[in-house]
Write an enzyme that holds these catalytic residues in place. Structure first.
Site, short mmCIF file in Angstrom:
data_model
loop_
_atom_site.label_atom_id
_atom_site.label_comp_id
_atom_site.label_asym_id
_atom_site.label_seq_id
_atom_site.Cartn_x
_atom_site.Cartn_y
_atom_site.Cartn_z
CB ALA A 1 -0.92 0.01 1.21
CG MET A 2 5.20 3.31 0.72
SD MET A 2 6.62 3.34 1.77
CE MET A 2 7.70 4.38 0.77
#
Ligand SMILES: Cc1cc2nc3c(=O)[nH]c(=O)nc-3n(C[C@H](O)[C@H](O)[C@H](O)COP(=O)(O)OP(=O)(O)OC[C@H]3O[C@@H](n4cnc5c(N)ncnc54)[C@H](O)[C@@H]3O)c2cc1C
Lengths: 515, 100
Positions: B70-71
């Site tokens: 998700a980064m």
């Protein structure tokens, strides 16, 4: 890398591509052109449920200045190479900095990040595409300017131009961002530079104060389109109010949404509540609280309703959590606060004030967003499932209670069928609501990724059959979403494209527009 | 009158910014990158805590450029190589964040 695995624009030979890149290097400097796989990696990070390869760039070019862009589009026309402009490139869940189609050159405008003007008397700003909200916020703070702007949730790393051209929304009274933009500068596909509104007139000083100019108003055609590259944008700022009173009203039942919307709509239309009212579901609040999904459910499929009820009880989260604010003087806010209290009491809601909210991560980031203070609190959403898969499903509805309940039920049912949770919120624009659902899935899991694609597809078509269109969509679904709006609109868009960009070089495929 | 004074200040600042052209994509130092970008998640209970874990500099640099689950990824136009090296070094060498 052998020349076979190179990502090239469709129909362009490797020799022509190399020639074009040489010419572009001469324009922007070799250090601002990337063509190899490793340096291009940041341009191919997506969260959408399709293969990375589908959105792989052939190159990235980082110009600094309008004149460089004018020269780049000339080269693009010569070699018929499509360029995909991004401003801050953080359209995450809708596409990020990856091009809409494989092989396009990303025209990364992040280096153009000058705040060109701020007029404290008129409360206006003129900014370049690479300016981030964080940068604008710091600028206003450092210069002690009592001015606020509206920003989307990823504000710290995103910026006003990219957000506005995709018609994004925020949480202050200026939250409909396109509506509060004023004047654009656009490089057209043939290299001409157009200034919209009053900006077209030499020596005019009203570019940032009067939107319309004379003749057709053109600004709209440069949003959710591919008719030009926006290189400057005017925007309106709001004076910081003497008194700001954000609040949350929590409701215990999912079906309460009907009365919430019907009670709040009149206040929103009459502007007693001047900002977009957000009505967030438990499962939007939970990951931002933060609550771990795995602590409540580890089975296959969507999280069951009884687990959701348990989360509500354990963590003091409403079935719906309504966020809005009063912006005014102490006197006006005192008067309007009584209205809010009466509405909450009459609808069975519990008010949480800013003082009472202390210590709650989920409430804090919302209250900050309502005064345009950049943060990334909403990224907590991505800890819910993990695995970095996210695609936004965002149909528009009327701001009527019955409509929301109907939409929520439709969405929940389809999401559940594919094993996904309803992580949704309604944002009351004015008379409309953006129903925003984050379809969260694990992108490292092939089955979940395939299911996420199929689920989105079914959501899209089921909602369209009921007459609900998307306000915005990810690049992976641009074509399908455009198709739901019918052939006449698309034909007009094509005619405009042909007139303004006959070689189809600016972001072909964006919002489904291509020759 | 107050508003006029403000306007002068802003015009002045605006003109200065225009002339200097604000070195694009450049940061004062790694600490500023950390404060303005990384800390929004990594000190806010959103992303994992990074400080005090002796994370290797190359690892940090790679995750920043590639993103990780998700980064989001960060491009050199956002965080230039020099600033990235500084922030990676700073994180790698940092003491654990003090819990209050
Ligand atoms: C957790 C989370 C929460 C979010 N919340 C919100 C929210 O509250 N509100 C909201 O609106 N969005 C939200 N988003 C979506 C998105 O992140 C923001 O809208 C963000 O501002 C868009 O990124 P950007 O500004 O970097 O635009 P960019 O990525 O730069 O561009 C967006 C699109 O516009 C086109 N474009 C960009 N610049 C130009 C230009 N100069 N000329 C022509 N075309 C251009 C690009 O081709 C691209 O398709 C959220 C995302 C996440 C992950």
């Amino acid at each position: 890398m052998s020349s076979n695995d190179r990502t090239l624009p469709k129909g362009v030979t490797a020799a022509d591509f190399d020639k074009a890149m040489r010419e572009i290097r001469a324009i922007v400097g070799a250090e601002h052109v990337l063509v190899d796989e490793e340096p291009l990696a940041p341009y191919n990070k997506i969260m959408m449920p399709v293969a990375d390869a589908q959105h792989a760039p052939s190159a990235a070019v980082m110009p600094d200045g309008v004149e460089e862009i004018q020269r780049i589009v000339k080269v693009a026309n010569t070699y018929r190479i499509p360029v995909y402009p991004v401003s801050t490139g953080k359209n995450i869940g809708y596409g990020s900095a990856a091009p809409v189609q494989r092989g396009q050159i990303v025209l990364d405008l992040r280096r153009m990040n000058r705040i060109l003007d701020v007029d404290a008397e008129l409360c206006t700003a003129l900014v370049e595409p690479g300016v981030t909200y964080q940068q604008l916020y710091d600028y206003l703070q450092e210069n002690k300017l009592p001015l606020w702007f509206s920003c989307p949730a990823p504000s710290a790393i995103a910026g006003p131009v990219g957000n506005m051209v995709d018609r994004g929304v925020g949480y202050t009274p200026y939250g409909e961002h396109f509506m509060f933009s004023c004047g654009m500068e656009v490089v057209l596909a043939d290299g001409e530079v157009l200034r919209t509104g009053m900006g077209a007139m030499e020596n005019s000083n009203t570019w940032q104060v009067f939107k319309w100019g004379y003749g057709p108003t053109l600004d709209g055609i440069f949003t959710q389109s591919n008719y030009g590259i926006v290189t400057k944008m005017g925007m309106w700022l709001m004076p910081a109010p003497p008194d700001f009173r954000p609040f949350c009203i929590q409701y215990p039942n999912e079906t309460d949404i009907t009365k919430i919307v019907d009670a709040l709509r009149p206040l929103r239309i009459a502007m007693v509540i001047p900002n977009a009212v957000v009505i967030a579901h438990t499962l939007w609040e939970a990951p931002c609280t933060p609550v771990k999904r795995a602590d409540y459910f580890t089975g296959p499929g969507a999280i069951p309703d009884d687990a959701v009820l348990k989360i509500q009880a354990d963590h003091g989260i409403g079935a719906w959590n309504v966020y809005a604010g009063l912006y005014g003087t102490k006197e006006t806010n005192d008067a309007n606060w009584k209205i809010i209290e009466a509405v909450a009491a009459g609808t069975g809601g519990t008010i949480i004030t800013e003082e009472a909210s202390r210590g709650s991560q989920a409430l804090q980031y919302r209250f900050d967003l309502m005064k345009g203070k950049p943060n990334l609190g909403e990224f907590g959403l991505y800890n819910w499932r993990g695995g970095g898969g996210s695609v936004w499903f965002a149909p528009v509805s009327q701001a009527k209670g019955t409509e929301t309940l109907k939409q929520m039920k439709m969405a929940k049912e389809i999401l559940g069928k594919y094993g996904f949770d309803y992580v949704g919120e309604f944002i009351v624009g004015w008379r409309d609501m953006h129903h925003v659902i984050d379809l969260l899935y694990d992108r490292s899991d092939e089955t979940q990724t395939k299911n996420a694609y199929a689920c989105y597809d079914e959501l899209l078509h089921t909602f369209a059959n009921e007459g609900y269109g998307m306000y915005r969509a990810s690049t992976a679904f641009a074509e399908k979403v455009a198709a739901t709006y019918g052939p006449v609109k698309r034909d007009v868009e094509k005619r405009l494209k042909k007139a303004l960009d006959p070689n189809n070089i600016i972001a072909p495929g964006r919002c489904g527009i291509s020759l | 009158m107050g508003a006029n004074r403000l306007a002068c200040l802003v015009v002045g600042a605006g003109a200065m910014l225009g002339a200097a052209g604000v070195a694009a994509g450049q940061w004062r130092d790694g600490a500023q990158v950390y404060e303005k970008v990384c800390a929004h998640c990594h000190e806010a209970n959103v992303g994992p805590v990074l400080k005090g874990r002796q994370l290797p500099q190359v690892y940090i640099e790679r995750v920043v450029r590639h993103g990780n689950r998700a980064m989001p990824s960060f491009r050199p136009s956002e965080i230039d190589d020099t600033a990235l090296a500084e922030v990676a070094q700073l994180i790698g060498a940092s003491a654990p964040a003090v819990k209050e």
